[in-house]
Design an enzyme around this catalytic site. Structure first.
Site, PDB file in Angstrom:
ATOM      1  N   LYS A 298       0.841  -1.203   0.000  1.00 40.38           N
ATOM      2  CA  LYS A 298       0.000   0.000   0.000  1.00 40.38           C
ATOM      3  C   LYS A 298       0.874   1.251   0.000  1.00 40.38           C
ATOM      4  CE  LYS A 298      -3.940  -2.324   2.075  1.00 40.38           C
ATOM      5  NZ  LYS A 298      -4.629  -2.812   3.275  1.00 40.38           N
TER       6      LYS A 298
ATOM      7  N   GLN B 151      -5.116  -1.720   9.445  1.00 40.19           N
ATOM      8  CA  GLN B 151      -5.063  -3.043   8.820  1.00 40.19           C
ATOM      9  C   GLN B 151      -5.765  -4.078   9.713  1.00 40.19           C
ATOM     10  OE1 GLN B 151      -3.861  -3.621   5.726  1.00 40.19           O
ATOM     11  NE2 GLN B 151      -4.334  -5.780   5.861  1.00 40.19           N
TER      12      GLN B 151
ATOM     13  N   ASP C 207     -11.402   2.825   3.666  1.00 42.61           N
ATOM     14  CA  ASP C 207     -11.878   1.458   3.444  1.00 42.61           C
ATOM     15  C   ASP C 207     -13.386   1.408   3.184  1.00 42.61           C
ATOM     16  OD1 ASP C 207      -9.835  -0.541   3.589  1.00 42.61           O
ATOM     17  OD2 ASP C 207      -9.595  -0.121   5.723  1.00 42.61           O
TER      18      ASP C 207
END
Ligand code: GUN
Length: 294
Positions: free
Chosen positions: A52, A96, A119
């Protein structure tokens, strides 16, 4: 024989569009930043985070990474998120998952400002997805869309694969992939079924499907004798086998002989997930900062 959906190539072309937009913002002295938080030292999570950060760099988004030991308290993590929520330079926050078991994942997701929720997991943003009248509204209103389902839709769009009235079967009902993807496909006017581990006679659904998305994390759950000729298969699975190789949820050899389109693993949906994360960061940054046009 199926046409291979090249997620790497589509991802590269979207990344290039993002890079150009970021460059324009930079010329106006606007620099976007994505904050990532990793709790503990799970090796696959470390790889995801590294990828990422690398992708952020490629398009010119700054990344700020925070690593926390696995024994931190829930409060310490929540405090860190609060700090990032208040930090005006931060456009997106990604924690995460999965988190250690002593930390309540939902509480952590709820703590992220919905304006920085790259997200698209915050209940407010989930609600916006659920109640959207059409796909265009989601885009126009810069609603963050969960990255993997968003990537699946972009692949269908890129290959001009029709969705209207198409029987679409999603295998897997997770909050990250299955559920949001079902809503997105509904907005694309597909006829949608979600099947899952408790579904009896899975192949009675898959055999009727025009589009199948596998998102179970179980290797070879979909085989060639379970699909009809011409089916489109998007494989979200990432299963690492003992030989170190990565396999999808579909048995590629047998399914690709019958499918019209199929995503490979790796190189299909995977690269799209990170690209849509960059896209969400751009969309949220532009919206939060009130940038008129890019
Ligand atoms: N873990 C596995 N997939 C994801 C994802 O899309 N977002 C986050 N934050 N964690 C994940």
């Amino acid at each position: 024989m199926a046409e291979i959906i090249d997620g790497k190539a589509v991802s590269l072309s979207i990344k290039e569009e993002i890079r150009v937009k970021i460059e324009k913002l930079n010329s106006k002295k606007i620099n976007l930043s994505l904050a990532t938080i990793l709790v503990g030292d799970d090796p696959s999570s470390q790889i995801y985070i590294r990828n990422k950060m690398k992708s952020c760099k490629e398009v010119g988004i700054e990344s700020v990474h925070i690593s926390m030991p696995s024994n931190i308290t829930e409060d310490e993590l929540l405090q860190k998120i609060e700090e990032l929520n208040r930090d005006d330079k931060i456009d997106g926050i990604l924690v995460q998952l999965p988190l250690p078991v002593h930390i309540n994942e939902q509480k952590v997701i709820n703590a992220i400002s919905f304006e920085k929720d790259v997200d698209g997991f915050h209940p407010y943003n989930q609600g916006r997805l659920l109640s959207a009248k059409n796909y265009k509204t989601l885009i126009d209103e810069s609603v963050p869309i969960p990255c993997t389902p968003f990537g699946c839709i972009k692949l269908l769009e890129h290959y001009n694969i029709p969705t209207i009235s198409k029987r679409s079967v999603i295998i897997g009902r997770s909050n990250i992939v299955g559920k949001p993807l079902a809503i997105l496909l509904l907005l694309m006017n597909a006829t949608v079924s979600i099947v899952h581990s408790k579904t009896e006679n899975l192949s009675s659904y898959t055999k009727e499907a025009d589009i199948i998305v596998c998102a179970t994390g179980k290797r070879e759950i979909l085989k060639g004798d379970m699909v009809k000729n011409g089916v489109v298969v998007l494989d979200v699975g990432i299963n690492r086998a003992d030989d170190g190789k990565i396999y999808g949820d579909a048995d590629f050899d047998s399914v690709s002989r019958k499918a019209s389109y199929i995503t490979p693993v790796p190189g299909g949906v995977g690269p799209m997930t990170i690209t849509m994360l960059l896209f969400n960061t751009l969309r949220l940054g532009v919206k939060r900062r009130g940038v008129a046009e890019i």
